[in-house]
Structures are given as C-alpha cells and as structure tokens.
Design a protein around this motif. Structure first.
Motif, PDB file in Angstrom:
ATOM      1  N   LYS A 165       2.894  -0.439   4.501  1.00 34.03           N
ATOM      2  CA  LYS A 165       2.641  -1.222   5.706  1.00 34.03           C
ATOM      3  C   LYS A 165       1.840  -2.489   5.458  1.00 34.03           C
ATOM      4  O   LYS A 165       1.880  -3.406   6.264  1.00 34.03           O
ATOM      5  N   LYS A 166       1.120  -2.551   4.345  1.00 31.47           N
ATOM      6  CA  LYS A 166       0.275  -3.705   4.060  1.00 31.47           C
ATOM      7  C   LYS A 166       0.525  -4.196   2.641  1.00 31.47           C
ATOM      8  O   LYS A 166       0.820  -3.424   1.747  1.00 31.47           O
ATOM      9  N   ASP A 174       0.854  -1.195   0.000  1.00 34.52           N
ATOM     10  CA  ASP A 174       0.000   0.000   0.000  1.00 34.52           C
ATOM     11  C   ASP A 174       0.890   1.245   0.000  1.00 34.52           C
ATOM     12  O   ASP A 174       2.100   1.151   0.208  1.00 34.52           O
TER      13      ASP A 174
END
Length: 109
Positions: free
Chosen positions: A24-25, A20
């Motif tokens: 973080k994702k 992202d």
C-alpha cells in the motif's frame, strides 16, 4: 521479487519501486540511469526472462544484480545472441521459448 515494481521512463531511465509488505505504500524508489552503464538513449524496455528482470536497450541486454543492487550488462545473453542482442522487445512464447524482436526481424530462442 514480490513487492517490487520496475518502471521505465523513455527519457530518464529505470526506476525500482519497493512497496511495503501490504503493498500500500512506497518504501523506496531507486533510480538507475547512465551512471549505471545504460546507453545515453533511454529507450529501454523491461522484460521478465525466466526469474530475471532484463532490460533491452536496442544496443544489448542488461540485468539487475540483486546482490549489488546494480544494473550490469547481461554478457552471457549478449554473447549468445550475437547480432540479435540488438533486440528491443522480448515476447514470451511459453515453454521456455521467447521471441526476440529487432527493428528488422524476429528470432525464436
């Protein structure tokens, strides 16, 4: 590109992991294997060559085409290097030069 991680697995192939915007994702994981034209021996090494992600298989080079999201033979580089396309490692020698490492020799391009 930013937010993209490339990973090589010795037995499975190549993975492109897109993060992202904050990093973080994981947003997407894309697998590239034999169906994309890689040889059955997945001893593939990843390298940054200029602005391109290049994959050395020891049997020739491949690169990622961001427009089609496919892995394709790097025909121009393979033809230019001839026998040295059997490279399995590339080392940045700076100033636009690279060491190409085969099983039995080194070449500076």
């Amino acid at each position: 590109p930013n937010g993209t991680i490339w990973a090589s697995h010795a037995f499975k192939g190549i993975y492109k992991i897109r993060l992202d915007p904050k990093g973080k994702k994981t947003e997407e994981i894309r697998y590239y294997g034999q169906a994309e034209g890689f040889p059955s021996n997945f001893n593939i090494h990843l390298f940054q060559l200029g602005s391109s992600v290049v994959f050395a298989t020891g049997q020739g080079f491949y690169r990622h085409d961001p427009l089609t999201d496919r892995i394709q033979p790097y025909t121009e580089l393979n033809e230019y290097l001839g026998d040295d396309a059997a490279t399995h490692r590339i080392v940045d020698a700076q100033n636009g030069r690279y060491w190409f490492v085969t099983r039995d020799r080194l070449a500076l391009f």
